[in-house]
Design an enzyme around this catalytic site. Structure first.
Site, PDB file in Angstrom:
ATOM      1  N   GLY A 125       0.795  -1.230   0.000  1.00  0.00           N
ATOM      2  CA  GLY A 125       0.000   0.000   0.000  1.00  0.00           C
ATOM      3  C   GLY A 125       0.819   1.266   0.000  1.00  0.00           C
ATOM      4  CG  ASP A 126       5.225   3.153   0.748  1.00  0.00           C
ATOM      5  OD1 ASP A 126       5.112   3.719   1.841  1.00  0.00           O
ATOM      6  OD2 ASP A 126       5.974   3.554  -0.163  1.00  0.00           O
TER       7      ASP A 126
END
Length: 209
Positions: free
Chosen positions: A155-156
């Site tokens: 999710g980065d």
């Protein structure tokens, strides 16, 4: 085996299995941080830092600690009025999150002495029960606090942007595409090492979407 020795093994593993990342490894220095066990402080810091620049987060964190004269214990945080916490720069939402963490620590719903015995997924499940602590926050906790080598922070935003550039993708990859690229290029069990060098290629810090 020491943590540093395993880091060396991980770097060699990634360089051997992924030619694109091997170029980054030869270009950039090794990660300089070292894991620590001050888990409670790390989570409070993570909540404070969410959606802020590194500089702004550091300023608010310093004001927060200075307002107590030391890093506060959970009961000290709960005794502090919300307005006093907001006066150091915390939003109302982050004030609630930090108090929720403090309350769960005191109630025994969150405790840290057993985390080293848990898997990554078990730690994610336990810590995301705290308001304001999502999967991205726990992934950063696993990597930069616990020093886990087998974390893939899908999710980065920095990882997504770096992978699009390094692997010449037409668009930023989805979480499933990130996992597919990692598997294809043999990152396991050192996905964290690959992620560190992807961040470094952007001269970037971790940033959640």
């Amino acid at each position: 085996m020491t943590w540093h020795e395993e880091l060396e093994i991980g770097i060699e593993h990634i360089a051997k299995n992924d030619m694109r990342l091997a170029e980054l490894i030869h270009t950039y220095p090794q990660p300089k941080f070292r894991p620590h066990t001050d888990y409670y402080r790390e989570l409070v810091d993570s909540i404070i830092s969410q959606q802020l620049s590194v500089k702004a987060a550091a300023t608010i964190y310093r004001r927060f600690v200075d307002s107590f004269g030391h890093f506060p214990e959970p009961d000290e945080i709960l005794r502090r009025d919300d307005e006093q916490l907001r006066a150091v720069g915390l939003s109302g939402q982050k004030t609630r999150y930090i108090k929720d963490l403090a309350a769960k620590v005191i109630a025994g719903e969150v405790h840290f002495d057993h985390l080293d015995q848990l898997s990554n997924d078990e730690i994610v499940a336990e810590l995301t029960a705290v308001k304001g602590v999502g999967e991205w926050t726990v992934h950063m906790f696993l990597m930069f606090c616990m020093g886990r080598f087998d974390v893939l922070p899908v999710g980065d935003l920095g990882i997504k942007n770096a992978m699009q550039r390094v692997y010449s993708l037409d668009a930023t990859p989805s979480p499933d595409e990130i996992r597919e690229i990692a598997a294809k290029n043999g990152w396991k069990p050192y996905e964290s090492v690959a992620s560190w060098y992807l961040w470094k290629s952007l001269d970037n810090t971790p940033h959640q979407t």
